[in-house]
Design an enzyme around this catalytic site. Structure first.
Site, PDB file in Angstrom:
ATOM      1  CG  PHE A 143       6.207  14.083   0.334  1.00 50.81           C
ATOM      2  CD1 PHE A 143       4.863  13.764   0.430  1.00 50.81           C
ATOM      3  CD2 PHE A 143       7.085  13.105  -0.117  1.00 50.81           C
ATOM      4  CE1 PHE A 143       4.390  12.506   0.066  1.00 50.81           C
ATOM      5  CE2 PHE A 143       6.626  11.844  -0.484  1.00 50.81           C
ATOM      6  CZ  PHE A 143       5.279  11.549  -0.399  1.00 50.81           C
ATOM      7  CG  ASP A 228      13.418  13.732   3.038  1.00 50.36           C
ATOM      8  OD1 ASP A 228      14.075  13.410   2.029  1.00 50.36           O
ATOM      9  OD2 ASP A 228      12.230  13.405   3.221  1.00 50.36           O
ATOM     10  CE  LYS A 258      11.111  11.008  -5.167  1.00 46.72           C
ATOM     11  NZ  LYS A 258      10.662  11.632  -3.935  1.00 46.72           N
TER      12      LYS A 258
HETATM   13  C1  LIG Z   1       9.884  11.007  -2.809  1.00 48.78           C
HETATM   14  C2  LIG Z   1      10.211  11.492  -1.468  1.00 48.78           C
HETATM   15  C3  LIG Z   1      10.084  10.667  -0.335  1.00 48.78           C
HETATM   16  C4  LIG Z   1       9.497   9.288  -0.410  1.00 48.78           C
HETATM   17  O1  LIG Z   1      10.240   8.426  -1.220  1.00 48.78           O
HETATM   18  P1  LIG Z   1       9.588   7.020  -1.691  1.00 48.78           P
HETATM   19  O2  LIG Z   1      10.736   6.337  -2.380  1.00 48.78           O
HETATM   20  O3  LIG Z   1       8.462   7.357  -2.620  1.00 48.78           O
HETATM   21  O4  LIG Z   1       9.127   6.326  -0.488  1.00 48.78           O
HETATM   22  C5  LIG Z   1      10.488  11.179   0.880  1.00 48.78           C
HETATM   23  N1  LIG Z   1      10.975  12.424   0.994  1.00 48.78           N
HETATM   24  C6  LIG Z   1      11.099  13.249  -0.063  1.00 48.78           C
HETATM   25  C7  LIG Z   1      11.677  14.613   0.114  1.00 48.78           C
HETATM   26  C8  LIG Z   1      10.721  12.815  -1.332  1.00 48.78           C
HETATM   27  O5  LIG Z   1      10.806  13.649  -2.369  1.00 48.78           O
END
Ligand SMILES: *Cc1c(COP(=O)(O)O)cnc(C)c1O
Length: 412
Positions: A143, A228, A258
Protein backbone atom coordinates in the site's frame (compact mmCIF):
# COMPACT_ATOMS: atom_id res chain seq x y z
CA UNK A 1 -22.28 1.27 26.00
CA UNK A 2 -24.08 4.42 27.13
CA UNK A 3 -27.25 5.27 25.17
CA UNK A 4 -26.66 7.60 22.24
CA UNK A 5 -27.66 11.21 22.98
CA UNK A 6 -29.72 13.26 20.52
CA UNK A 7 -26.72 15.48 19.83
CA UNK A 8 -24.49 12.51 18.97
CA UNK A 9 -27.18 11.05 16.70
CA UNK A 10 -27.59 14.40 14.95
CA UNK A 11 -23.82 14.80 14.35
CA UNK A 12 -23.47 11.24 13.05
CA UNK A 13 -26.41 11.77 10.70
CA UNK A 14 -24.95 15.08 9.46
CA UNK A 15 -21.61 13.41 8.79
CA UNK A 16 -23.29 10.60 6.93
CA UNK A 17 -25.29 13.07 4.88
CA UNK A 18 -22.59 15.65 4.11
CA UNK A 19 -19.30 13.74 3.72
CA UNK A 20 -18.60 12.27 0.33
CA UNK A 21 -19.41 8.68 1.21
CA UNK A 22 -15.93 7.21 0.69
CA UNK A 23 -15.63 6.29 4.38
CA UNK A 24 -17.92 4.37 6.72
CA UNK A 25 -17.08 5.84 10.15
CA UNK A 26 -18.28 4.15 13.33
CA UNK A 27 -21.50 5.65 14.68
CA UNK A 28 -19.94 7.66 17.48
CA UNK A 29 -18.28 11.04 17.90
CA UNK A 30 -14.84 10.99 19.49
CA UNK A 31 -14.40 14.04 21.62
CA UNK A 32 -11.24 13.96 23.70
CA UNK A 33 -8.25 11.81 24.52
CA UNK A 34 -5.49 11.31 27.05
CA UNK A 35 -2.65 8.82 26.71
CA UNK A 36 -4.02 5.60 25.24
CA UNK A 37 -7.63 6.48 26.03
CA UNK A 38 -10.31 8.40 24.13
CA UNK A 39 -13.88 9.34 25.08
CA UNK A 40 -16.92 9.86 22.91
CA UNK A 41 -19.70 12.42 23.30
CA UNK A 42 -21.93 9.87 25.04
CA UNK A 43 -19.37 9.32 27.80
CA UNK A 44 -18.00 5.97 26.61
CA UNK A 45 -14.30 5.33 27.21
CA UNK A 46 -12.13 3.43 24.75
CA UNK A 47 -8.58 2.11 24.93
CA UNK A 48 -7.03 3.19 21.64
CA UNK A 49 -4.88 0.37 20.27
CA UNK A 50 -5.02 1.75 16.72
CA UNK A 51 -3.62 5.28 17.19
CA UNK A 52 -5.54 6.64 14.19
CA UNK A 53 -3.61 4.15 12.02
CA UNK A 54 -0.14 4.57 13.53
CA UNK A 55 -0.35 8.36 13.80
CA UNK A 56 -0.79 9.31 17.47
CA UNK A 57 2.18 7.15 18.40
CA UNK A 58 2.88 9.15 21.56
CA UNK A 59 -0.75 8.92 22.65
CA UNK A 60 -3.35 11.66 22.95
CA UNK A 61 -2.92 14.99 24.71
CA UNK A 62 0.82 14.77 25.25
CA UNK A 63 1.77 17.94 27.17
CA UNK A 64 5.20 18.33 25.52
CA UNK A 65 3.71 18.15 22.02
CA UNK A 66 0.94 20.56 23.01
CA UNK A 67 3.55 23.00 24.34
CA UNK A 68 5.62 22.86 21.14
CA UNK A 69 2.46 23.42 19.12
CA UNK A 70 1.23 26.42 21.09
CA UNK A 71 4.66 28.04 21.29
CA UNK A 72 5.09 27.93 17.51
CA UNK A 73 1.43 28.85 16.96
CA UNK A 74 2.08 32.09 18.83
CA UNK A 75 5.12 32.87 16.69
CA UNK A 76 4.56 32.03 13.00
CA UNK A 77 2.15 29.72 11.16
CA UNK A 78 3.20 29.63 7.54
CA UNK A 79 5.71 31.13 5.16
CA UNK A 80 5.75 28.82 2.07
CA UNK A 81 9.01 27.42 0.73
CA UNK A 82 10.06 30.81 -0.61
CA UNK A 83 11.66 31.24 2.82
CA UNK A 84 13.42 29.09 5.41
CA UNK A 85 11.90 28.61 8.88
CA UNK A 86 13.87 27.30 11.83
CA UNK A 87 11.63 24.37 12.91
CA UNK A 88 11.69 22.76 9.44
CA UNK A 89 15.42 23.37 8.90
CA UNK A 90 16.22 21.81 12.28
CA UNK A 91 13.86 18.91 11.62
CA UNK A 92 15.62 18.22 8.31
CA UNK A 93 19.00 18.25 10.08
CA UNK A 94 17.75 15.94 12.79
CA UNK A 95 16.20 13.48 10.31
CA UNK A 96 19.52 13.33 8.42
CA UNK A 97 21.50 12.91 11.62
CA UNK A 98 19.24 9.99 12.59
CA UNK A 99 19.45 8.22 9.23
CA UNK A 100 21.31 7.53 5.99
CA UNK A 101 19.90 10.70 4.43
CA UNK A 102 21.68 13.78 3.14
CA UNK A 103 18.59 15.78 2.22
CA UNK A 104 14.89 15.91 3.04
CA UNK A 105 11.76 17.02 1.15
CA UNK A 106 8.74 17.92 3.29
CA UNK A 107 5.12 17.47 2.26
CA UNK A 108 1.83 16.78 4.02
CA UNK A 109 0.93 13.10 3.76
CA UNK A 110 2.18 9.64 2.98
CA UNK A 111 0.82 9.63 -0.56
CA UNK A 112 2.60 12.93 -1.22
CA UNK A 113 5.88 11.56 0.13
CA UNK A 114 5.59 8.52 -2.17
CA UNK A 115 4.51 10.70 -5.08
CA UNK A 116 7.71 12.72 -4.54
CA UNK A 117 9.75 9.50 -4.47
CA UNK A 118 8.18 8.28 -7.71
CA UNK A 119 8.93 11.59 -9.41
CA UNK A 120 12.46 11.58 -7.98
CA UNK A 121 13.09 8.08 -9.38
CA UNK A 122 11.94 9.09 -12.84
CA UNK A 123 13.90 12.35 -12.82
CA UNK A 124 17.00 10.56 -11.56
CA UNK A 125 16.72 8.02 -14.40
CA UNK A 126 15.99 10.72 -16.98
CA UNK A 127 19.29 12.43 -16.14
CA UNK A 128 21.33 9.25 -16.54
CA UNK A 129 19.55 6.87 -18.89
CA UNK A 130 17.42 6.62 -22.00
CA UNK A 131 13.61 6.58 -21.87
CA UNK A 132 13.41 2.78 -21.64
CA UNK A 133 14.64 2.85 -18.02
CA UNK A 134 11.61 4.22 -16.17
CA UNK A 135 9.96 1.21 -14.59
CA UNK A 136 9.22 1.24 -10.85
CA UNK A 137 8.82 -2.17 -9.23
CA UNK A 138 6.35 -2.53 -6.33
CA UNK A 139 4.91 -5.53 -4.48
CA UNK A 140 1.58 -7.33 -4.38
CA UNK A 141 -0.55 -6.49 -1.36
CA UNK A 142 1.53 -3.38 -0.73
CA UNK A 143 0.00 0.00 0.00
CA UNK A 144 1.46 3.35 -1.04
CA UNK A 145 -1.43 5.83 -1.10
CA UNK A 146 -4.46 7.03 -3.04
CA UNK A 147 -3.21 9.54 -5.59
CA UNK A 148 -3.20 8.18 -9.13
CA UNK A 149 0.51 7.36 -9.15
CA UNK A 150 0.64 5.96 -5.61
CA UNK A 151 -2.56 3.94 -6.07
CA UNK A 152 -0.99 2.46 -9.19
CA UNK A 153 2.12 1.66 -7.14
CA UNK A 154 -0.33 -0.08 -4.77
CA UNK A 155 -0.51 -3.49 -6.42
CA UNK A 156 -4.03 -4.39 -5.29
CA UNK A 157 -6.80 -4.41 -7.92
CA UNK A 158 -9.49 -3.38 -5.41
CA UNK A 159 -7.89 0.07 -5.18
CA UNK A 160 -7.70 0.46 -8.97
CA UNK A 161 -11.21 -0.42 -10.10
CA UNK A 162 -12.92 2.44 -11.89
CA UNK A 163 -9.89 4.75 -11.82
CA UNK A 164 -8.38 3.62 -15.10
CA UNK A 165 -6.55 4.69 -17.15
CA UNK A 166 -3.77 4.34 -14.59
CA UNK A 167 -0.36 5.87 -15.23
CA UNK A 168 2.15 3.51 -16.82
CA UNK A 169 5.61 2.50 -15.71
CA UNK A 170 4.81 0.24 -12.76
CA UNK A 171 5.58 -3.45 -12.48
CA UNK A 172 4.41 -5.77 -9.72
CA UNK A 173 6.29 -8.56 -7.99
CA UNK A 174 5.32 -11.03 -5.25
CA UNK A 175 6.24 -9.88 -1.72
CA UNK A 176 8.79 -12.14 -0.02
CA UNK A 177 9.22 -13.98 -3.31
CA UNK A 178 13.01 -13.67 -3.63
CA UNK A 179 13.06 -15.98 -6.65
CA UNK A 180 10.87 -13.53 -8.60
CA UNK A 181 13.24 -10.58 -8.09
CA UNK A 182 15.63 -11.59 -10.87
CA UNK A 183 12.86 -11.36 -13.39
CA UNK A 184 11.16 -8.24 -12.00
CA UNK A 185 14.22 -6.02 -11.45
CA UNK A 186 16.29 -5.49 -14.58
CA UNK A 187 17.60 -2.96 -17.06
CA UNK A 188 14.23 -1.24 -17.35
CA UNK A 189 13.99 -0.69 -13.59
CA UNK A 190 14.72 2.82 -12.31
CA UNK A 191 13.55 2.15 -8.74
CA UNK A 192 11.99 -0.34 -6.36
CA UNK A 193 9.44 0.88 -3.81
CA UNK A 194 8.76 -1.49 -0.93
CA UNK A 195 7.39 -1.57 2.64
CA UNK A 196 9.74 -3.25 5.15
CA UNK A 197 6.54 -4.42 6.88
CA UNK A 198 3.39 -4.42 4.79
CA UNK A 199 0.73 -2.66 6.86
CA UNK A 200 -2.58 -2.44 5.01
CA UNK A 201 -1.71 -5.67 3.22
CA UNK A 202 -2.07 -7.71 6.42
CA UNK A 203 0.91 -6.85 8.70
CA UNK A 204 3.48 -8.92 6.80
CA UNK A 205 7.16 -8.32 7.61
CA UNK A 206 9.77 -8.76 4.90
CA UNK A 207 11.41 -12.13 5.42
CA UNK A 208 15.03 -12.17 6.54
CA UNK A 209 17.25 -11.34 3.57
CA UNK A 210 14.43 -10.21 1.27
CA UNK A 211 15.23 -6.48 1.46
CA UNK A 212 18.95 -7.27 1.08
CA UNK A 213 18.19 -9.28 -2.06
CA UNK A 214 16.22 -6.34 -3.46
CA UNK A 215 19.09 -3.99 -2.58
CA UNK A 216 21.54 -6.21 -4.43
CA UNK A 217 19.39 -6.28 -7.58
CA UNK A 218 19.00 -2.49 -7.35
CA UNK A 219 22.77 -1.98 -7.18
CA UNK A 220 23.34 -4.34 -10.11
CA UNK A 221 20.87 -2.39 -12.29
CA UNK A 222 21.48 1.18 -11.12
CA UNK A 223 18.00 1.38 -9.63
CA UNK A 224 17.07 3.33 -6.51
CA UNK A 225 16.05 1.41 -3.40
CA UNK A 226 13.06 3.29 -1.98
CA UNK A 227 11.49 2.15 1.30
CA UNK A 228 7.98 3.14 2.30
CA UNK A 229 8.27 3.46 6.09
CA UNK A 230 5.12 5.54 6.42
CA UNK A 231 3.54 2.97 8.73
CA UNK A 232 6.54 0.86 9.84
CA UNK A 233 8.93 3.73 10.54
CA UNK A 234 9.54 6.00 13.53
CA UNK A 235 10.09 3.37 16.24
CA UNK A 236 6.90 1.41 15.46
CA UNK A 237 8.79 -1.90 15.17
CA UNK A 238 11.29 -1.18 17.96
CA UNK A 239 13.94 0.46 15.81
CA UNK A 240 13.72 3.99 14.46
CA UNK A 241 13.27 2.50 10.96
CA UNK A 242 12.03 -1.03 10.30
CA UNK A 243 14.68 -1.56 7.61
CA UNK A 244 17.32 -1.40 10.35
CA UNK A 245 16.35 -4.95 11.30
CA UNK A 246 18.16 -5.98 8.11
CA UNK A 247 21.87 -5.88 8.85
CA UNK A 248 23.89 -3.45 6.71
CA UNK A 249 21.03 -2.29 4.49
CA UNK A 250 21.34 1.28 3.16
CA UNK A 251 18.38 2.63 1.16
CA UNK A 252 18.48 5.54 -1.30
CA UNK A 253 15.08 6.93 -0.32
CA UNK A 254 12.81 6.49 2.71
CA UNK A 255 9.32 7.97 2.90
CA UNK A 256 7.73 8.95 6.21
CA UNK A 257 4.41 10.45 7.27
CA UNK A 258 1.78 9.12 9.72
CA UNK A 259 3.52 9.26 13.14
CA UNK A 260 5.99 12.03 12.28
CA UNK A 261 3.61 14.86 13.23
CA UNK A 262 2.22 13.13 16.32
CA UNK A 263 -1.26 13.65 14.84
CA UNK A 264 -0.63 16.70 12.65
CA UNK A 265 -0.27 16.26 8.88
CA UNK A 266 3.28 15.96 7.60
CA UNK A 267 5.14 13.77 5.13
CA UNK A 268 8.85 13.55 4.41
CA UNK A 269 11.06 12.03 1.76
CA UNK A 270 14.57 11.25 3.01
CA UNK A 271 17.17 11.01 0.26
CA UNK A 272 20.67 9.51 0.39
CA UNK A 273 23.72 10.61 -1.61
CA UNK A 274 22.85 8.89 -4.90
CA UNK A 275 19.80 11.06 -5.56
CA UNK A 276 20.18 13.95 -3.13
CA UNK A 277 20.85 16.48 -5.91
CA UNK A 278 18.28 15.15 -8.39
CA UNK A 279 15.54 17.67 -7.67
CA UNK A 280 16.57 21.19 -8.58
CA UNK A 281 14.62 24.46 -8.30
CA UNK A 282 11.37 23.95 -10.20
CA UNK A 283 11.44 20.14 -10.09
CA UNK A 284 8.84 19.62 -7.39
CA UNK A 285 7.10 21.48 -4.59
CA UNK A 286 4.44 21.80 -1.93
CA UNK A 287 2.87 24.99 -0.60
CA UNK A 288 2.38 23.67 2.94
CA UNK A 289 5.40 21.34 3.05
CA UNK A 290 7.63 22.09 6.05
CA UNK A 291 4.92 24.06 7.84
CA UNK A 292 6.58 25.54 10.95
CA UNK A 293 3.83 24.57 13.42
CA UNK A 294 3.84 20.93 12.32
CA UNK A 295 7.64 20.86 12.08
CA UNK A 296 8.00 22.20 15.63
CA UNK A 297 5.85 19.32 16.88
CA UNK A 298 7.63 16.76 14.67
CA UNK A 299 10.99 17.74 16.17
CA UNK A 300 9.72 16.73 19.60
CA UNK A 301 8.22 13.53 18.16
CA UNK A 302 11.51 12.57 16.52
CA UNK A 303 13.55 13.25 19.64
CA UNK A 304 11.22 11.11 21.75
CA UNK A 305 11.24 8.30 19.18
CA UNK A 306 15.00 8.15 19.13
CA UNK A 307 15.21 7.71 22.90
CA UNK A 308 16.40 4.36 24.21
CA UNK A 309 13.64 4.46 26.79
CA UNK A 310 10.87 4.59 24.17
CA UNK A 311 12.46 1.93 21.97
CA UNK A 312 12.79 -0.34 25.01
CA UNK A 313 9.11 0.20 25.82
CA UNK A 314 8.15 -0.78 22.26
CA UNK A 315 10.09 -3.99 22.58
CA UNK A 316 8.72 -4.84 26.02
CA UNK A 317 5.08 -3.96 25.30
CA UNK A 318 5.34 -5.66 21.90
CA UNK A 319 6.33 -8.86 23.67
CA UNK A 320 3.53 -8.47 26.20
CA UNK A 321 0.96 -7.88 23.45
CA UNK A 322 2.23 -10.83 21.48
CA UNK A 323 1.96 -13.05 24.57
CA UNK A 324 -1.63 -11.96 25.19
CA UNK A 325 -2.57 -12.66 21.56
CA UNK A 326 -0.81 -16.01 21.56
CA UNK A 327 -2.58 -16.96 24.80
CA UNK A 328 -5.90 -16.09 23.16
CA UNK A 329 -4.95 -18.32 20.28
CA UNK A 330 -4.83 -21.16 22.81
CA UNK A 331 -7.97 -20.28 24.79
CA UNK A 332 -10.42 -18.87 22.25
CA UNK A 333 -8.81 -20.46 19.24
CA UNK A 334 -9.89 -18.09 16.48
CA UNK A 335 -6.39 -16.72 15.90
CA UNK A 336 -4.28 -18.73 13.47
CA UNK A 337 -1.07 -16.76 13.73
CA UNK A 338 0.39 -13.61 15.31
CA UNK A 339 2.84 -11.76 13.10
CA UNK A 340 4.61 -8.42 12.86
CA UNK A 341 7.32 -6.63 14.81
CA UNK A 342 7.41 -4.49 17.94
CA UNK A 343 4.09 -2.70 18.35
CA UNK A 344 2.95 -3.41 14.79
CA UNK A 345 1.20 -6.75 15.20
CA UNK A 346 -1.46 -8.63 13.27
CA UNK A 347 -3.64 -11.49 14.50
CA UNK A 348 -4.62 -13.63 11.55
CA UNK A 349 -8.16 -15.01 11.93
CA UNK A 350 -8.83 -18.61 11.16
CA UNK A 351 -11.58 -20.96 10.06
CA UNK A 352 -15.05 -19.49 9.93
CA UNK A 353 -13.68 -16.24 11.38
CA UNK A 354 -11.51 -15.52 8.39
CA UNK A 355 -13.08 -12.68 6.42
CA UNK A 356 -14.85 -11.28 9.48
CA UNK A 357 -12.26 -8.90 10.90
CA UNK A 358 -14.63 -5.96 10.39
CA UNK A 359 -17.32 -7.55 12.58
CA UNK A 360 -14.79 -8.22 15.32
CA UNK A 361 -13.45 -4.65 15.16
CA UNK A 362 -17.02 -3.44 15.80
CA UNK A 363 -17.47 -5.98 18.63
CA UNK A 364 -14.26 -4.62 20.19
CA UNK A 365 -15.50 -1.05 19.94
CA UNK A 366 -18.66 -2.02 21.78
CA UNK A 367 -16.42 -3.42 24.51
CA UNK A 368 -14.42 -0.20 24.74
CA UNK A 369 -11.29 -0.97 22.75
CA UNK A 370 -10.32 0.43 19.35
CA UNK A 371 -8.44 -2.00 17.13
CA UNK A 372 -7.96 -2.04 13.36
CA UNK A 373 -8.24 -4.53 10.60
CA UNK A 374 -5.74 -5.08 7.80
CA UNK A 375 -7.89 -6.64 5.13
CA UNK A 376 -10.77 -8.99 5.98
CA UNK A 377 -8.67 -11.65 7.73
CA UNK A 378 -6.36 -9.75 10.06
CA UNK A 379 -6.91 -7.77 13.27
CA UNK A 380 -4.21 -5.13 13.48
CA UNK A 381 -2.73 -3.62 16.65
CA UNK A 382 -0.84 -0.30 16.55
CA UNK A 383 -0.89 0.92 20.18
CA UNK A 384 0.84 4.09 21.31
CA UNK A 385 4.58 3.45 21.57
CA UNK A 386 4.57 4.83 25.11
CA UNK A 387 1.61 2.69 26.18
CA UNK A 388 1.77 1.68 29.86
CA UNK A 389 1.30 -1.80 31.34
CA UNK A 390 -2.03 -0.72 32.80
CA UNK A 391 -3.33 0.71 29.50
CA UNK A 392 -2.31 -2.31 27.45
CA UNK A 393 -3.69 -4.78 30.00
CA UNK A 394 -6.98 -2.89 30.20
CA UNK A 395 -7.23 -2.81 26.39
CA UNK A 396 -6.46 -6.49 26.05
CA UNK A 397 -8.95 -7.43 28.83
CA UNK A 398 -11.60 -5.61 26.81
CA UNK A 399 -10.41 -7.28 23.62
CA UNK A 400 -10.60 -10.70 25.24
CA UNK A 401 -14.11 -9.99 26.55
CA UNK A 402 -15.21 -8.88 23.06
CA UNK A 403 -13.84 -11.99 21.39
CA UNK A 404 -15.24 -14.31 24.03
CA UNK A 405 -18.70 -12.80 23.68
CA UNK A 406 -18.51 -12.87 19.87
CA UNK A 407 -17.53 -16.53 19.87
CA UNK A 408 -20.16 -17.51 22.44
CA UNK A 409 -22.87 -15.61 20.59
CA UNK A 410 -21.74 -16.96 17.25
CA UNK A 411 -22.01 -13.29 16.39
CA UNK A 412 -19.86 -13.33 13.34
C1 LIG B 1 -0.92 5.20 5.17
C2 LIG B 1 0.10 4.79 4.21
C3 LIG B 1 0.35 5.53 3.04
C4 LIG B 1 -0.50 6.71 2.64
O1 LIG B 1 -0.44 7.75 3.57
P1 LIG B 1 -1.53 8.94 3.49
O2 LIG B 1 -1.03 9.92 4.52
O3 LIG B 1 -2.86 8.34 3.85
O4 LIG B 1 -1.51 9.47 2.12
C5 LIG B 1 1.38 5.12 2.22
N1 LIG B 1 2.13 4.05 2.52
C6 LIG B 1 1.92 3.30 3.62
C7 LIG B 1 2.80 2.14 3.92
C8 LIG B 1 0.89 3.65 4.51
O5 LIG B 1 0.66 2.88 5.58
Amino acid sequence: MEPQTAKTAELVAAGQRRYVPNYAPKEMILDRGEGARVWDTDGNEYVDLGTGISVTSLGHGDPELARALSEQAGRLWHTSNLYFVEPAVRLAEELCEASFAERVFFCNSGAEANEAAIKLARKHASLRHGPEKREIVTFRNGFHGRTLATVTATAQPKYHEGFEPLPGGFRYCGYNDAAALDDAIGDRTCAVLVEPVQGEGGVVPAGSGFLAAIAERCRAHDALLMLDEIQSGLARTGRLFAYQWEEGLVPDVVTLAKALGGGLPIGAMLVGPRAAETFQPGSHGSTFGGNPVVAAVARVVLRRMRSAELLANVERQGERLRKRLTALHNTIGIIAEVRGKGLMLGAVLRGEWAGRAGDLVEACRRHGVLVLQAGPDVLRFLPPLNVTDEELDDGMDRFEAALTEAVNAGLC
